[in-house]
Design an enzyme around this catalytic site. Structure first.
Site, mmCIF file in Angstrom:
data_model
loop_
_atom_site.group_PDB
_atom_site.id
_atom_site.type_symbol
_atom_site.label_atom_id
_atom_site.label_comp_id
_atom_site.label_asym_id
_atom_site.label_seq_id
_atom_site.Cartn_x
_atom_site.Cartn_y
_atom_site.Cartn_z
ATOM 1 N N ASP A 38 39.437 -35.877 13.466
ATOM 2 C CA ASP A 38 39.846 -34.523 13.062
ATOM 3 C C ASP A 38 41.214 -34.138 13.642
ATOM 4 O OD1 ASP A 38 39.910 -31.933 12.149
ATOM 5 O OD2 ASP A 38 37.886 -31.432 12.802
ATOM 6 N N HIS A 79 41.048 -30.055 10.229
ATOM 7 C CA HIS A 79 40.485 -28.860 9.596
ATOM 8 C C HIS A 79 41.356 -27.629 9.833
ATOM 9 C CE1 HIS A 79 38.171 -27.866 13.401
ATOM 10 N NE2 HIS A 79 38.340 -26.639 12.966
ATOM 11 N N SER A 87 39.737 -24.867 18.314
ATOM 12 C CA SER A 87 39.983 -26.070 17.528
ATOM 13 C C SER A 87 41.455 -26.433 17.597
ATOM 14 C CB SER A 87 39.590 -25.845 16.072
ATOM 15 O OG SER A 87 38.235 -26.118 15.925
HETATM 16 N N1 ARG Z 1 32.517 -26.675 13.258
HETATM 17 C C1 ARG Z 1 33.923 -26.737 13.475
HETATM 18 C C2 ARG Z 1 34.521 -25.318 13.634
HETATM 19 O O1 ARG Z 1 33.806 -24.379 13.771
HETATM 20 C C3 ARG Z 1 34.618 -27.556 12.443
HETATM 21 C C4 ARG Z 1 34.637 -26.990 11.052
HETATM 22 C C5 ARG Z 1 35.354 -27.826 10.027
HETATM 23 N N2 ARG Z 1 34.575 -28.926 9.514
HETATM 24 C C6 ARG Z 1 33.678 -28.846 8.471
HETATM 25 N N3 ARG Z 1 33.035 -29.914 8.080
HETATM 26 N N4 ARG Z 1 33.448 -27.726 7.830
HETATM 27 O O2 ARG Z 1 35.486 -24.898 13.094
HETATM 28 N N1 ASP Z 2 35.354 -25.691 15.259
HETATM 29 C C1 ASP Z 2 35.751 -24.500 15.992
HETATM 30 C C2 ASP Z 2 37.157 -24.059 15.615
HETATM 31 O O1 ASP Z 2 37.587 -24.267 14.506
HETATM 32 C C3 ASP Z 2 35.600 -24.717 17.449
HETATM 33 C C4 ASP Z 2 34.248 -24.295 17.932
HETATM 34 O O2 ASP Z 2 33.691 -23.321 17.411
HETATM 35 O O3 ASP Z 2 33.768 -24.923 18.872
HETATM 36 O O4 ASP Z 2 37.836 -23.403 16.354
#
Ligand code: ARG
Ligand code: ASP
Length: 685
Positions: free
Chosen positions: A205, A84, A621
């Site tokens: 990921d 991502h 991330s």
């Molecule tokens: N929750 C994670 C972060 O805050 C991953 C986001 C990317 N994945 C998604 N399905 N949108 O960035």
């Molecule tokens: N998914 C988040 C990021 O892209 C990480 C988090 O918020 O725990 O940095």
């Protein structure tokens, strides 16, 4: 009596935060934590984590693109981050003929690695406490200037503890970064938005890049003559696996936490801001989802937009739930009462909390206005385009420069645009804006324009029936008199007003911020038991903890490790988010895991993701997850839904970060990508 004291001691231990896994520590001060880290299983020294004299782990960690982290895994500049985080780059390099998002991408030789225009990675050269220099009157700009002594150097002075301390950060930015590999989205984004922020998780990921350098290993523009960058340090990769209780450390660039804000700020987030943003985004997501369900082309077109709107939307829901469950507001109020009792005899702190509260009362509205504007009108795509074009007109002063700008901006915009979706969103968002905005803040010209057309709905239809801005052959001369451009112009003064409220979060709004510096200083004088760490601000941090599950609900324990069996259980060719590549099904059917098999419980499987207790935030991330010996065991990519309030209060019993197990990464590179030659340049342990 003795028993009582042991018990008391035990209680004190549990209450002392330094014994929990809360905290994101400054690498140059990690010496203060090293004893605790060693007690928990870390085998190396503070110098191994950060050193200015010799290569240390910090030389293997980079800030990737704008807001992620990455890590070197070879002496030849090979870099890992999340899928991502690489998503924008992978999308940018994709075309109808080469859909790397869907199919994945694997360079089979260095020549096949794809340069990503605009992508950069930054390495921290050094960091330094400059508090004294600043207090002695040295100017930040001078300190920054003096620090930029090398090719591609960038420097900034960042406040810690609200300006009670200042640190200089010197980075070196490399700008020839190439895509080496990415799994298909059906692995890299497995579970999609459905599983996002959720455990159990089965997302691969990760994506792979390589950093290139010019002469002398220094940053250079892209050139085919550039050589792979040779980092001072890279991570060896552990293939031994993890188990519950193992030490974990995360090294990366968390973006934004606000652990020390007062109860007023928490209450605003949990009861006003988050709920408003959630409600508005729910409406937008419903509109987009309905259109996506009807049309496959729209589903693809809006996949990325949906994902980014849904990501924060889901996070805020977890945050509200978490803050309410923890009673963070009440706890902070009690804490503040104790503080006030202590401060009563200290003239310099006596009125601090009242002053701060009064400032919040005054400042909160402007903050809300800004948030509401961004979440409502900011969600209207055609209006955002119009605003960009209108505001760039002054800056680029007409001429070919401007018409070229319009052309590229417009065609990029149109690639993934549905006017039908946008019109529906505009209906909803303009109505919400008018309903929720304090009446005196609504521009009179807007009210007049709406009245002239006989109401909000008629006005929005008028905009979309008449604007040319979203027609395929729009050119810059047609902007004049376009109704969408007119609306953008009407809103311009409000937009400018809002832009004045420069803030990152609720503690650095003007007026309020001034109180946080003495408050923070006072807290540290008063609360001697608390292990203070500065809030995240996109600077490099170390968090440490252990692999651990958690009690999700009464009687329902969540194990910290998932496996390929869970992927197969979710696999469904009819559900987009769970439709895995056939090659993965085949491997599973043959149980052909090769060296990546491991015994999990009583079965042979492949480990996929794991949970740990590290304190992380957005920006973490792609961060390396490191074991006690300093070897890479995973790549961090998320938190569980229930732990997202950790940006304001970290609860060690429930807060967990989610990482992809490095063995799954290796398995996918090897078995799905057929790119096992990449493993040859890694140091597998
Ligand atoms: N929750 C994670 C972060 O805050 C991953 C986001 C990317 N994945 C998604 N399905 N949108 O960035
Ligand atoms: N998914 C988040 C990021 O892209 C990480 C988090 O918020 O725990 O940095």
């Amino acid at each position: 009596m003795k028993k009582f004291f042991t018990l008391l001691l035990l209680c004190v231990c549990f209450l002392t935060p330094s014994h929990a896994d809360e905290g994101m520590w400054l690498p140059s001060l990690i010496g203060e934590r090293i004893k605790d880290m060693k007690r928990k299983g870390f085998k190396l020294s503070a110098e191994d984590i950060y050193s200015i004299n010799k290569a240390s782990m910090k030389d293997a960690v980079v800030q990737f693109g704008g807001g992620c982290t990455g890590e070197f895994v070879s002496g030849e500049g090979l870099l890992l981050t999340n899928h991502h985080c690489g998503y924008g780059s992978i999308q940018q390099l994709s075309s109808v003929e080469h859909d790397y998002l869907t199919d994945g991408f694997w360079a089979m030789s260095r020549e096949q690695e794809l340069p990503v225009p605009g992508l950069t990675v930054s390495l921290l050269v050094r960091m330094e406490d400059v508090t004294e220099r600043i207090n002695n009157g040295e100017k930040v700009s001078d300190i920054v200037k003096a620090a930029k002594t090398g090719e591609g150097y960038r420097a900034s002075v960042e406040p810690m503890y609200y300006g009670n301390q200042y640190f200089l950060f010197v980075y070196q930015t490399y700008r020839d970064v190439r895509l080496v590999g990415a799994p298909p989205s059906s692995i890299g984004k497995f579970g999609g938005d459905t599983d996002n922020w959720i455990w159990p998780r089965h997302t691969g990921d990760f994506s792979i890049f390589r950093v290139y350098a010019g002469a002398d290993n220094q940053p250079a523009d892209y050139s085919k003559d550039n050589k792979p960058y040779q980092p001072k340090r890279h991570f060896a990769v552990s293939t031994k696996g993890v188990k519950e209780g193992d030490f974990t450390m995360i090294y990366g660039f968390p973006g934004n936490t606000q652990e020390y804000v007062t109860s007023d700020a928490v209450e605003y987030v949990a009861e006003v801001s988050d709920p408003m943003k959630i409600e508005l985004r729910t409406q937008r997501l419903d509109i987009i989802s309905a259109a996506q369900a009807e049309d496959v082309a729209v589903r693809i077109q809006y996949a990325s937009k949906h994902a980014s709107i849904a990501n924060a939307w889901k996070k805020w829901q977890g945050e509200v739930m978490g803050l309410r469950r923890l009673k963070t507001v009440e706890k902070k109020q009690a804490y503040e009462r104790e503080f006030a009792a202590w401060a009563a005899s200290k003239p310099e702190y006596k009125t601090l909390l009242q002053d701060m509260s009064a400032s919040y009362d005054k400042a909160k509205e402007a903050y809300y206005v800004r948030e509401l504007f961004t979440e409502s009108l900011g969600g209207i795509e055609a209006l955002s385009l119009a605003n960009t074009l209108v505001s760039m007109k002054d800056r680029l002063k007409g001429g070919t420069l401007y018409s070229d700008y319009v052309k590229t901006t417009h065609s990029r915009f149109m690639k993934n645009y549905s006017a039908a979706i946008d019109r529906k969103i505009a209906h909803a968002m303009l109505a919400e804006f008018l309903k929720r905005m304090p009446a005196e803040k609504i521009p009179a010209e807007l009210t007049a324009a709406i009245e002239a057309k006989g109401g909000v709905a008629a006005y929005v239809d008028y905009l979309y029936d008449n604007t040319k801005i979203t027609s395929d052959n729009f050119d810059s001369t047609a902007l004049e008199g376009d109704p969408m451009a007119e609306l953008a112009t009407i809103l311009m003064p409000m937009r400018r007003e809002i832009a004045k409220v420069a803030y990152r979060n609720l503690s650095n709004i003007p007026d309020v911020e001034q109180w946080y510096r003495p408050y923070m200083r006072a807290l540290r004088e008063w609360d001697k038991e608390r292990a203070f760490y500065p809030d995240a601000n996109f600077t490099l941090r170390v968090a440490y903890g252990k692999v651990a599950g958690y009690e999700y609900a009464d009687g329902e324990y969540h194990n910290p490790v998932t496996t390929i069996d869970g992927i197969i259980a979710k696999d469904d060719p009819n559900i987009y988010d769970y439709n895995i590549p056939q090659s993965l099904r085949d491997i599973y059917a043959r149980k052909d895991y090769g060296r990546w098999a491991s015994k999990i419980g009583d079965r042979e499987s492949v480990a996929v993701c794991f949970l740990a207790t590290n304190h992380t935030s957005g920006g973490n991330s792609g961060s390396p997850v490191i074991n006690g010996k300093g070897e890479l065991i995973g790549i961090n990519f998320d938190r569980t839904w229930r732990s997202t309030m950790s940006d304001m209060e970290f609860d060690p019993t429930i807060c967990r970060n989610i990482s992809v197990d490095i063995r799954y990464v290796l398995f996918v590179i090897d078995r799905i990508g057929g790119a096992s030659y990449l493993l040859d340049e890694m140091e597998l342990k």
